[in-house]
Design an enzyme around this catalytic site. Sequence first.
Site, PDB file in Angstrom:
ATOM      1  N   ASP A  54       1.267  35.160  12.815  1.00 21.25           N
ATOM      2  CA  ASP A  54       1.236  35.069  11.355  1.00 21.25           C
ATOM      3  C   ASP A  54       0.054  34.230  10.876  1.00 21.25           C
ATOM      4  O   ASP A  54      -0.600  33.539  11.662  1.00 21.25           O
ATOM      5  CB  ASP A  54       2.522  34.394  10.842  1.00 21.25           C
ATOM      6  CG  ASP A  54       3.778  35.129  11.253  1.00 21.25           C
ATOM      7  OD1 ASP A  54       3.690  36.343  11.498  1.00 21.25           O
ATOM      8  OD2 ASP A  54       4.849  34.487  11.319  1.00 21.25           O
ATOM      9  N   TYR A 112       6.409  30.969  23.101  1.00 22.26           N
ATOM     10  CA  TYR A 112       5.845  30.292  21.926  1.00 22.26           C
ATOM     11  C   TYR A 112       6.178  28.816  21.997  1.00 22.26           C
ATOM     12  O   TYR A 112       7.270  28.424  22.438  1.00 22.26           O
ATOM     13  CB  TYR A 112       6.418  30.874  20.637  1.00 22.26           C
ATOM     14  CG  TYR A 112       5.782  32.171  20.196  1.00 22.26           C
ATOM     15  CD1 TYR A 112       4.651  32.173  19.370  1.00 22.26           C
ATOM     16  CD2 TYR A 112       6.302  33.391  20.604  1.00 22.26           C
ATOM     17  CE1 TYR A 112       4.069  33.360  18.954  1.00 22.26           C
ATOM     18  CE2 TYR A 112       5.721  34.587  20.196  1.00 22.26           C
ATOM     19  CZ  TYR A 112       4.610  34.558  19.371  1.00 22.26           C
ATOM     20  OH  TYR A 112       4.027  35.739  18.967  1.00 22.26           O
TER      21      TYR A 112
END
Length: 248
Positions: A54, A112
């Site tokens: 993002d 992540y």
Amino acid sequence: MIKNYRMVLEYDGSRYDGWQKQGNTEQTIQGKIEQVLERMTGQAVEVHGSGRTDAGVHALAQVANFHMDGKMASKEIQEYLNQYLPEDIRVITLEPAKERFHSRLNAQEKTYLYRIEMGERKQVFERKYIYGLYKSLNVEAMERASAYLTGEHDFKSFCSNRKMKKSTVRVLKEIEFEQQGSRLLIRYTGNGFLYNMVRIITGTLIEVGLGQRKAEDMKGILEAKDRNQAGFTAPPEGLFLEQVRYNV
């Protein structure tokens, strides 16, 4: 002869609108790389990333692949990219790949990393790479909450795309917590992640850590399949794509 190339990249996502090329902005990682490759080859080259990070999210090891004429040596292509890409994007490795290799479709697992500062203030030179919460967290409660999330579940409650038509079932293999002084590091490993999934889970776990929710609430949030039941979306600056794993 057209060859398939696989590369590993690192980037500071602070000033970019995410990985994926978009019609309304030129500030994307994919767009910047494709511009340089087109400049080098004189023709359009499409770059495929392992996932669409993002806006504002960073990568320590994003994997991407592209097809182009194989006249230049891999090292030359890598050096050209690093010469002309902005300084906040770097190609770590670049090598020929099998013809059918696809960075997204062949990805087996991703990790992540989310970084949180619980102390009074961020370090100045790390301010763009950590979330400044500035509050102490009950990590033990967060660990209990995370146990409800590991395994195969429908993570619709943890997805920002409310109109998602594809399956929202994912396997979250592991959530690890690591304390480094006043910092809390959370690692998420799974077979795939929905839009904003890591950031929403992080926000929800933070609410547990602050005593605003109970660890046991996670079960009901999952079952609700409703984004409104989960916590806030943690900001992007603390998030890094740390690793992508393949069997090929």
